[in-house]
Each structure stands twice: as structure tokens, then as C-alpha cells.
Design an enzyme around this catalytic site. Structure first.
Site, mmCIF file in Angstrom:
data_model
loop_
_atom_site.group_PDB
_atom_site.id
_atom_site.type_symbol
_atom_site.label_atom_id
_atom_site.label_comp_id
_atom_site.label_asym_id
_atom_site.label_seq_id
_atom_site.Cartn_x
_atom_site.Cartn_y
_atom_site.Cartn_z
ATOM 1 N N GLY A 69 0.818 -1.208 0.000
ATOM 2 C CA GLY A 69 0.000 0.000 0.000
ATOM 3 C C GLY A 69 0.853 1.261 0.000
ATOM 4 C CB SER A 70 3.970 2.155 1.790
ATOM 5 O OG SER A 70 3.488 1.935 3.088
ATOM 6 C CG ASN A 152 -4.266 4.560 9.236
ATOM 7 O OD1 ASN A 152 -4.548 5.537 8.538
ATOM 8 N ND2 ASN A 152 -3.163 4.487 9.919
ATOM 9 C CD GLN A 180 -7.092 0.020 8.135
ATOM 10 O OE1 GLN A 180 -7.520 -1.039 8.558
ATOM 11 N NE2 GLN A 180 -5.810 0.297 8.126
ATOM 12 C CB ALA A 201 -2.931 -8.145 -0.291
ATOM 13 C CG HIS A 202 -0.679 -6.244 5.192
ATOM 14 N ND1 HIS A 202 -0.712 -5.887 6.523
ATOM 15 C CD2 HIS A 202 -0.164 -5.182 4.535
ATOM 16 C CE1 HIS A 202 -0.212 -4.653 6.650
ATOM 17 N NE2 HIS A 202 0.125 -4.218 5.458
ATOM 18 C CB THR A 238 10.646 -10.249 -11.675
ATOM 19 O OG1 THR A 238 11.757 -10.066 -12.554
ATOM 20 C CG2 THR A 238 9.985 -11.592 -11.959
ATOM 21 C CB CYS A 326 3.946 3.175 11.196
ATOM 22 S SG CYS A 326 2.914 2.383 9.975
HETATM 23 C C1 LIG Z 1 -1.540 -0.051 6.226
HETATM 24 C C2 LIG Z 1 -1.843 1.206 5.499
HETATM 25 C C3 LIG Z 1 -0.984 1.697 4.513
HETATM 26 C C4 LIG Z 1 0.325 1.036 4.177
HETATM 27 O O1 LIG Z 1 0.121 -0.206 3.554
HETATM 28 P P1 LIG Z 1 1.334 -1.272 3.538
HETATM 29 O O2 LIG Z 1 0.845 -2.337 2.595
HETATM 30 O O3 LIG Z 1 1.474 -1.754 4.940
HETATM 31 O O4 LIG Z 1 2.530 -0.564 3.042
HETATM 32 C C5 LIG Z 1 -1.337 2.850 3.843
HETATM 33 N N1 LIG Z 1 -2.482 3.491 4.128
HETATM 34 C C6 LIG Z 1 -3.332 3.056 5.075
HETATM 35 C C7 LIG Z 1 -4.595 3.811 5.322
HETATM 36 C C8 LIG Z 1 -3.048 1.898 5.795
HETATM 37 O O5 LIG Z 1 -3.895 1.478 6.734
#
Ligand SMILES: *Cc1c(COP(=O)(O)O)cnc(C)c1O
Length: 385
Positions: A69-70, A152, A180, A201-202, A238, A326
Site C-alpha cells: 500500500g505504501s 486507519n 484500510q 492485501a494484508h 519481476t 507504525c
Molecule cells: C496499512 C496502510 C498503509 C500502508 O500499507 P502497507 O501495505 O502496509 O505498506 C497505507 N495506508 C493506510 C490507510 C493503511 O492502513
């Protein structure tokens, strides 16, 4: 131990794990190879892309895979800001202090090192960015607007559709961080009206280390990672085939099971919100009382050290968070909470309780029984700062 920190991360769904497995072992090919090993891997990537595109209501070639996501947030901000400036000279970025650091720190860096001007949009008392605030701040030299779909730390859902209408009127691209939100809210990009949307995805029972970015056709954007021509030239590297397969399967399950998941979580969340406010003195709910994601309850307790509270809860058998994962260990109050106007002695005592598919009402009852005494103990032990 009871896990109540699903906003930090979720366990991998075993069905997602099963879908991923063959791509770690027998189907190990590189999708960029032309032989049959490559073709098989490429087919898996393209099937995953089509699955996600179906859920987002976009074209498959409007979706690219990233490492998290980052990274999606970084590419959206940096890639669009630089391309828009080149195209039209626009050099202002509108975003808010409540954004995840993947957005806010990227905006700060663009300001410090690339000469962009960042304007921080004001928040209402629930931590929302309003369409009026965006309209007031927009101008001809705005390169990009970035407003998260749901927060979040405090769970608040932003009025993305209304914000998108304003951005469209001024022809300024709108990015939303839906990392989120995607677990429980619809992510139809046409209904939302956004030009870019980040996923990870996580946060919805998929694997860590994989994300995606939706980019509406025609949105000016340049790559930030140089190398091979993967992902329409926008993201070198890749493909991580098993994780891409996992992202698609996790999002598909979140989409088809959404009504049951929300129905399971809402009453549990509301029991927490109501009972905590009834049984504990000097507490405030943070974020919006109803316009919030269905698995999220967040509070501030006056005169409590939030990190101490988290440690005492951990010792009592409950894994919670004081805000964003974080920020754990950081003695500064969260920027999100201080930008809501909360005084320091309140903002330092934050608690985030986020529920998931594995949460039972017994878990919630046990938590609600333990929390009042833990807060009391934390209050006694907290040194005023
Ligand atoms: C967790 C989160 C991210 C970062 O996602 P990662 O896959 O952990 O890098 C970015 N934005 C929000 C709102 C999140 O909750």
C-alpha cells in the site's frame, strides 16, 4: 491472547494461501519469459488483474501491481505530481494531516526536495475532509488531491464521492488511499469517481508485501522505479506471482463475503463503543460515531499514557494498538489526534480496537470486562507529561 488489532494487519485466509501455493513451487515462471513457464505465470497475473478490475469496475490495464500500500501511495503522489507539473506547471498538492504517513511523508518530501507546495486540508471534529474544504483550497495550479477513503487510526470514512465531484469540476486528479477501506467498503472507482486508488492485501486477509494502484486512463503519471517495462512501464520489477494471485483472491473473498462480514462486525463494534463510554470515566470516542468502518472503535482516555495502556492490555491478554502500527513506541501524540484539536493530555491516551473475522462476542465481552480496571491502573501509573 485475543487479537484486536486487525487494522495493523490481518492473518492470511487459508483459502488465499491455497490459491497462492502452486505459484511458489511448480508454477514458478517469470511472466516476462516467452516460453510456457512464462506463459503460465503471465496467465495467472492477468487473471488476477481481471478479477480485481471486475471488483473495482475498471479496465484491467488501469491497474498495476506494487509491493505494498505504501508503494501505491508513493507512486500516486510522486508519479502524478511530477507528470502534472511537467504537463501544465501545476505545483500544489492538497492533502490532510490525517493521512497515513505513506501519503503525508511523501507530500512533505515533494515539498522539501522537489519544490512542490503542500496545502494541508482542514478536518472537521470527526476527522473528515469535507468537499467544501477541498473546493476552497483548489486552484488552477493544483497538481493533485489526495484524501484517504477511511482512516486507519480513527476509522472515519471520508465523503469521497462529493470530493470527487469537486475535483472533476476543476479537472484535478483525485487519489484515494483505500488500503484500510477495501476490507469492508465498496471500491467501485466509477461510483467513487476517483482517478487513483491504492490497495494493500494484508489489510484484508491477503499476504503482506503486495499492493495495487488503480490509475484512470488518461491520468498523467510517470514511473518512480526505473528498470524493466513491467506494468505498462509504470512499475519495474519481476512480478511477484504468488502474492499477486493472493491479492486477487483476498479481494474477491472480501467482495463476495462483504455483507456477512459487516453483519458480524457491526454489533460487536457498537457494543464496544457504547460500553466503553458507559463504564469508563473521562473517555472520548475519536472519529465519527457512525460514518466509520464497521470493525473499528477508537478512543482517547484523559491522563493515560497510551503506550503503557497497550502494554498493560498485552499483559492481560489483549493485543490492541494506540493508533497506527507504525507509530508504536513514539511518545509524541498522534498528528491525526492533535489535528482534531484534542489537547495533549487526551491525545496521548489513545486506544484503537479493531475487530476481524475471528473476533467472537465472547472475546468482546472479555475485553470489555477487563478494560476498565486496566485503564484505572494505567491512570495511576501514568506520569503527567
Ligand atoms: C496499512 C496502510 C498503509 C500502508 O500499507 P502497507 O501495505 O502496509 O505498506 C497505507 N495506508 C493506510 C490507510 C493503511 O492502513
Amino acid at each position: 491472547m485475543i487479537y484486536l488489532d486487525y487494522a495493523a494487519t490481518t492473518p492470511l485466509d487459508s483459502r488465499v494461501f491455497d490459491a497462492m501455493l502452486p505459484y511458489f513451487t511448480e508454477n514458478f515462471g517469470n511472466p516476462s519469459s516467452t516460453h510456457r513457464y512464462g506463459q503460465k505465470a503471465e496467465a495467472a497475473v492477468e487473471t488476477a488483474r481481471e478479477t480485481i478490475a471486475g471488483i473495482l469496475n475498471c479496465r484491467p490495464d488501469e491497474l498495476i501491481f506494487t509491493s505494498c500500500g505504501s508503494e501505491s501511495d508513493n507512486l500516486a503522489l510522486r508519479g502524478v505530481a511530477l507528470a502534472r507539473r511537467k504537463q501544465s506547471g501545476a505545483n500544489r498538492i492538497l492533502t490532510a494531516r490525517a493521512e497515513h504517513h505513506a501519503v503525508s511523508k511523501t507530500a512533505e518530501r515533494l515539498e522539501k526536495e522537489d519544490g512542490f507546495q503542500v496545502e494541508w486540508l482542514p478536518l472537521d471534529e470527526f476527522g473528515r475532509v469535507t468537499a467544501q474544504a477541498v473546493e476552497q483550497a483548489l486552484s488552477a495550479d493544483t497538481a493533485l488531491v489526495s484524501v484517504m477513503y477511511s482512516n486507519n487510526e480513527i476509522g472515519t470514512i471520508n465523503p469521497i464521492c462529493q470530493i470527487a465531484e469537486i475535483c472533476r469540476k476543476y479537472a484535478v486528479p483525485l487519489h484515494t488511499d483505500a488500503v484500510q477501506a477495501a476490507a469492508y467498503l465498496p471500491v467501485d472507482v466509477e461510483a467513487l469517481g476517483v482517478d487513483l486508488l491504492s490497495l494493500g492485501a494484508h489489510k484484508f486477509y491477503g499476504p503482506k508485501g503486495i499492493g495495487a494502484l488503480y490509475i484512470r486512463k488518461g491520468t498523467p503519471i510517470q514511473s518512480i522505479l526505473t528498470g524493466g517495462g513491467q506494468e505498462f512501464g509504470l512499475r519495474a520489477g519481476t512480478h511477484n506471482v504468488p502474492l499477486i494471485v493472493g491479492l486477487a483472491e483476498a479481494l474477491r473473498l472480501a467482495h463476495v463475503e462483504r455483507p456477512q462480514r459487516v453483519a458480524h462486525l457491526l454489533p460487536l463494534r457498537d457494543a464496544i463503543i457504547a460500553t466503553v463510554q458507559e463504564t469508563i470515566p473521562d473517555v472520548r470516542l475519536t472519529g465519527h460515531p457512525t460514518e466509520r468502518v464497521p470493525n473499528h472503535a477508537s478512543f482517547v482516555f484523559k491522563g493515560v499514557d497510551g503506550n503503557l495502556l497497550i502494554n498493560l492490555l498485552d499483559a492481560a491478554g489483549f493485543a490492541c494498538s494506540s493508533g497506527s502500527a507504525c507509530k508504536t513506541g513514539n511518545p509524541q501524540p498522534s498528528e491525526v489526534l492533535t489535528s482534531l484539536g484534542l489537547p495533549r493530555e487526551w491525545a496521548l491516551g489513545s486506544l484503537r480496537v479493531t475487530l476481524g473475522l475471528g473476533t467472537t462476542s465472547e472475546d468482546v465481552q472479555a475485553f470489555l470486562q477487563t478494560l476498565p480496571e486496566v485503564v484505572e491502573k494505567a491512570r495511576e501509573l501514568s506520569v503527567p507529561r
